[in-house]
Design a protein around this motif. Structure first.
Motif, PDB file in Angstrom:
ATOM      1  N   LEU A 262       0.917   3.397   2.278  1.00  0.00           N
ATOM      2  CA  LEU A 262       1.439   3.490   3.634  1.00  0.00           C
ATOM      3  C   LEU A 262       2.710   2.662   3.789  1.00  0.00           C
ATOM      4  CD1 LEU A 262       1.079   4.509   6.531  1.00  0.00           C
ATOM      5  CD2 LEU A 262      -0.298   2.471   6.979  1.00  0.00           C
ATOM      6  N   ASP A 263       2.720   1.463   3.206  1.00  0.00           N
ATOM      7  CA  ASP A 263       3.915   0.607   3.274  1.00  0.00           C
ATOM      8  C   ASP A 263       5.105   1.276   2.575  1.00  0.00           C
ATOM      9  OD1 ASP A 263       2.523  -1.365   4.641  1.00  0.00           O
ATOM     10  OD2 ASP A 263       1.968  -2.437   2.801  1.00  0.00           O
TER      11      ASP A 263
ATOM     12  N   SER B  95       0.846  -1.184   0.000  1.00  0.00           N
ATOM     13  CA  SER B  95       0.000   0.000   0.000  1.00  0.00           C
ATOM     14  C   SER B  95       0.890   1.245   0.000  1.00  0.00           C
ATOM     15  CB  SER B  95      -0.898   0.003   1.231  1.00  0.00           C
ATOM     16  OG  SER B  95      -0.119   0.198   2.395  1.00  0.00           O
TER      17      SER B  95
ATOM     18  N   GLY C  74       5.494   4.501   2.032  1.00  0.00           N
ATOM     19  CA  GLY C  74       5.879   5.664   2.831  1.00  0.00           C
ATOM     20  C   GLY C  74       6.701   5.266   4.039  1.00  0.00           C
ATOM     21  N   LEU C  75       6.314   4.188   4.716  1.00  0.00           N
ATOM     22  CA  LEU C  75       7.073   3.702   5.879  1.00  0.00           C
ATOM     23  C   LEU C  75       8.468   3.253   5.467  1.00  0.00           C
ATOM     24  CD1 LEU C  75       4.358   1.745   7.891  1.00  0.00           C
ATOM     25  CD2 LEU C  75       5.456   3.902   8.502  1.00  0.00           C
TER      26      LEU C  75
END
Length: 101
Positions: free
Chosen positions: A11-12, A9, A14-15
């Protein structure tokens, strides 16, 4: 591989980018500290002569030179066998004081 990418995702991603940025920041700071420690080591140990740059003595070599200079100065400012500057001043003082009486 495509299943792995499909499961990622935003989010993944970005992390992962945030983690890489954090690791990069740590590497940069460690490199700066390492460079400073390298300069301290060069100052302590000295540096040999190289093309266009004269040799720089290390701390221990410089301390030895300072100790030699202090020994010479101590010899001159303390009375000894008559050869020191202090002995010469004392002789002049005795002549002046003796001549005024």
């Amino acid at each position: 591989m495509s299943d792995f990418l499909a499961d990622l995702s935003i989010l993944d991603v970005g992390l992962a980018l945030g983690a890489l940025a954090a690791v990069w920041a740590v590497v940069v700071r460690v490199a700066r500290v390492g460079r400073k420690l390298s300069h301290v080591a060069d100052d302590w140990l000295g540096e040999p002569e190289r093309d266009g740059v004269p040799a720089r003595p290390g701390v221990m070599e410089r301390l030895a030179a300072i100790e030699q200079r202090v020994t010479v100065i101590e010899h001159e400012v303390r009375p000894n066998s008559g050869a020191s500057l202090r002995d010469a001043v004392d002789r002049v003082e005795r002549r002046i004081v003796g001549g005024d009486q």
